[in-house]
Design a protein around this motif. Structure first.
Motif, PDB file in Angstrom:
ATOM      1  N   ALA A 252      -3.701 -70.824 -16.332  1.00  0.00           N
ATOM      2  CA  ALA A 252      -3.299 -70.634 -15.027  1.00  0.00           C
ATOM      3  C   ALA A 252      -4.965 -70.494 -13.875  1.00  0.00           C
ATOM      4  O   ALA A 252      -3.936 -69.751 -12.915  1.00  0.00           O
ATOM      5  CB  ALA A 252      -2.904 -69.113 -15.559  1.00  0.00           C
ATOM      6  N   MET A 253      -5.506 -69.561 -14.909  1.00  0.00           N
ATOM      7  CA  MET A 253      -7.090 -69.388 -13.694  1.00  0.00           C
ATOM      8  C   MET A 253      -7.109 -70.533 -12.815  1.00  0.00           C
ATOM      9  O   MET A 253      -7.617 -69.859 -11.481  1.00  0.00           O
ATOM     10  CB  MET A 253      -7.450 -68.428 -14.930  1.00  0.00           C
ATOM     11  N   ALA A 254      -6.911 -71.685 -13.639  1.00  0.00           N
ATOM     12  CA  ALA A 254      -7.360 -72.864 -12.813  1.00  0.00           C
ATOM     13  C   ALA A 254      -6.290 -73.894 -11.580  1.00  0.00           C
ATOM     14  O   ALA A 254      -7.310 -73.929 -10.925  1.00  0.00           O
ATOM     15  CB  ALA A 254      -7.340 -73.794 -14.366  1.00  0.00           C
ATOM     16  N   GLU A 255      -5.453 -72.904 -11.679  1.00  0.00           N
ATOM     17  CA  GLU A 255      -4.529 -73.395 -11.375  1.00  0.00           C
ATOM     18  C   GLU A 255      -4.469 -72.547 -10.045  1.00  0.00           C
ATOM     19  O   GLU A 255      -4.549 -73.239  -8.533  1.00  0.00           O
ATOM     20  CB  GLU A 255      -2.996 -73.554 -11.849  1.00  0.00           C
ATOM     21  N   CYS A 256      -4.434 -71.703 -10.338  1.00  0.00           N
ATOM     22  CA  CYS A 256      -4.603 -70.644  -9.184  1.00  0.00           C
ATOM     23  C   CYS A 256      -6.076 -70.730  -8.166  1.00  0.00           C
ATOM     24  O   CYS A 256      -6.036 -70.539  -6.792  1.00  0.00           O
ATOM     25  CB  CYS A 256      -4.872 -68.921  -9.610  1.00  0.00           C
ATOM     26  N   GLU A 257      -7.045 -71.190  -9.125  1.00  0.00           N
ATOM     27  CA  GLU A 257      -8.431 -71.478  -8.035  1.00  0.00           C
ATOM     28  C   GLU A 257      -8.265 -72.747  -7.776  1.00  0.00           C
ATOM     29  O   GLU A 257      -8.615 -72.675  -6.527  1.00  0.00           O
ATOM     30  CB  GLU A 257      -9.732 -71.037  -8.629  1.00  0.00           C
ATOM     31  N   ALA A 258      -7.848 -73.696  -7.528  1.00  0.00           N
ATOM     32  CA  ALA A 258      -6.794 -74.750  -7.112  1.00  0.00           C
ATOM     33  C   ALA A 258      -6.328 -74.572  -5.778  1.00  0.00           C
ATOM     34  O   ALA A 258      -6.458 -75.132  -5.154  1.00  0.00           O
ATOM     35  CB  ALA A 258      -6.575 -75.577  -7.857  1.00  0.00           C
ATOM     36  N   ARG A 259      -5.666 -73.438  -6.711  1.00  0.00           N
ATOM     37  CA  ARG A 259      -4.687 -72.989  -4.872  1.00  0.00           C
ATOM     38  C   ARG A 259      -5.558 -72.752  -4.036  1.00  0.00           C
ATOM     39  O   ARG A 259      -4.680 -72.461  -2.880  1.00  0.00           O
ATOM     40  CB  ARG A 259      -3.126 -72.177  -5.770  1.00  0.00           C
ATOM     41  N   GLY A 260      -6.746 -71.696  -4.396  1.00  0.00           N
ATOM     42  CA  GLY A 260      -7.544 -70.873  -3.600  1.00  0.00           C
ATOM     43  C   GLY A 260      -6.480 -69.560  -3.146  1.00  0.00           C
ATOM     44  O   GLY A 260      -6.322 -68.600  -2.495  1.00  0.00           O
ATOM     45  N   VAL A 261      -5.729 -69.023  -4.319  1.00  0.00           N
ATOM     46  CA  VAL A 261      -5.226 -67.772  -5.200  1.00  0.00           C
ATOM     47  C   VAL A 261      -5.807 -66.834  -6.267  1.00  0.00           C
ATOM     48  O   VAL A 261      -6.237 -67.816  -6.893  1.00  0.00           O
ATOM     49  CB  VAL A 261      -3.893 -67.605  -4.343  1.00  0.00           C
TER      50      VAL A 261
END
Length: 342
Positions: A252-261
């Motif tokens: 989840a942390m990686a996904e949010c970082e990829a989204r810029g959030v």
């Protein structure tokens, strides 16, 4: 099902209302000292739990679910007549038939909409969110009611200190609403990034019987504890839960970082403070941004995530524009998560 206007634009499925209900009867840790070899300190230091709630006679997971649902519908600012779908996640239904969802539908006075129960143990609420989300994106459901409701006190062996101290009763509910928005793809609001898993090969680590469970004794004439009460292999379940929570939080942390959030809050299944702390140690996620209320309610299985989510939102700790991770793991074995943009 009620016909709705054509919905062809980009779609978001948002949480438009939340509600929760816990019994009034408080079972503090000290209440177990006369039943088993334990103490308040022993329970607190090993689990983080100080008390939990048990239902009074006459209550069921369905009655708790009804009351939580009424609060969620009021929070959403709609009427029961506007609900198009009801899913109740539970492994302790009031009856096998009619289902909790049908009982809730009748008590709320909803139209004859689809209503069914879903059993995925402690991960059940996240599974139910995913099913509702898919139905809302592919059909004519505008508002869905998703409930997690459990009365684990009915399934406990009060001579087994490894299990009876952990669980409590309660219910949580959310109203999901379908929003059509030309800017939906650019918005972080709503449910996304579902991750659902199971491993039935390890299902023997957590078991709970039903009225139709085989009651065949072994060669010594004894029943396995799992044939009578909720039973689990605590040490192995602990290791499983730590690993899965750690993996999901990293993803989840990686996904949010990829989204810029920013991942602002984690709302985990309320199972054991040491499990949560271990996952935080492995990932570096700050503990002050994890919603924890297991000290007051214990493990309420499928109800734990929606109860915690309701408290997080009603107390104003989470706010519009923030991103939450809903994550759970439990019997089956099952585990899963979803991101929720407010």
């Amino acid at each position: 099902m009620r016909k709705t206007a054509s919905m062809t634009g980009p779609i978001r499925v948002v949480v438009s209302g939340t509600g929760s209900e816990v019994p009034t009867r408080v079972m503090a840790n000290a209440a177990f000292e006369s039943m088993i070899d334990t103490s308040d300190e022993w329970i607190r230091t090993r689990t983080g739990i100080r008390e939990r709630r048990f239902i009074e006679p006459g209550d069921t997971s369905a009655t708790l679910g009804v009351r939580a649902s009424r609060k969620a519908i009021e929070s959403a600012g709609i009427s029961p007549d506007e609900i198009d779908l009801i899913i109740c996640a539970t492994i302790t239904p009031a009856m096998m038939s009619p289902t909790n969802a049908c009982i809730i539908q009748a008590e709320l006075g909803c139209r004859p909409v689809p209503a069914f129960d879903l059993a995925a143990a402690c991960t059940g609420f996240v599974y139910a969110l995913s099913v509702a989300d898919a139905m809302m994106r592919s059909g004519t459901v505008r508002h869905a009611l998703v409930v997690g409701a459990e009365v684990l006190s009915k399934a406990l062996d009060f001579t087994d200190r490894n299990t009876c101290i952990l669980f409590g009763d309660g219910a949580g509910a959310v109203v999901l609403s379908r929003v059509d928005d030309a800017n939906a793809e650019a918005s972080n609001r709503g449910l996304s990034c579902f991750q659902l898993h199971s491993d039935g090969r390890r299902g023997d680590l957590i078991q709970m019987p039903s009225s139709v469970t085989d009651q065949t004794p072994n060669a010594e004439g004894q029943l396995h504890p799992g044939q009578q009460y909720l039973w689990m292999h605590g040490r192995e379940v602990f290791k499983f839960a730590v690993q899965r929570l750690t993996d999901i939080l990293r993803q989840a942390m990686a996904e949010c970082e990829a989204r810029g959030v920013t991942l602002d809050w984690v709302v985990p299944h309320q199972v054991n403070q040491r499990i949560i702390d271990s996952a935080l140690d492995h990932t570096g996620f700050p503990g002050e941004r994890v919603m924890v209320n297991l000290d007051r309610y214990g493990n309420t299985s499928a109800a734990s995530v929606p109860i915690a989510l309701d408290e997080l939102l009603r107390t104003g700790r989470a706010s519009t524009g923030q991103t939450l991770l809903l994550v759970a793991f439990g019997g089956g074995l099952t585990w899963g998560s979803a991101l929720l943009g407010l």
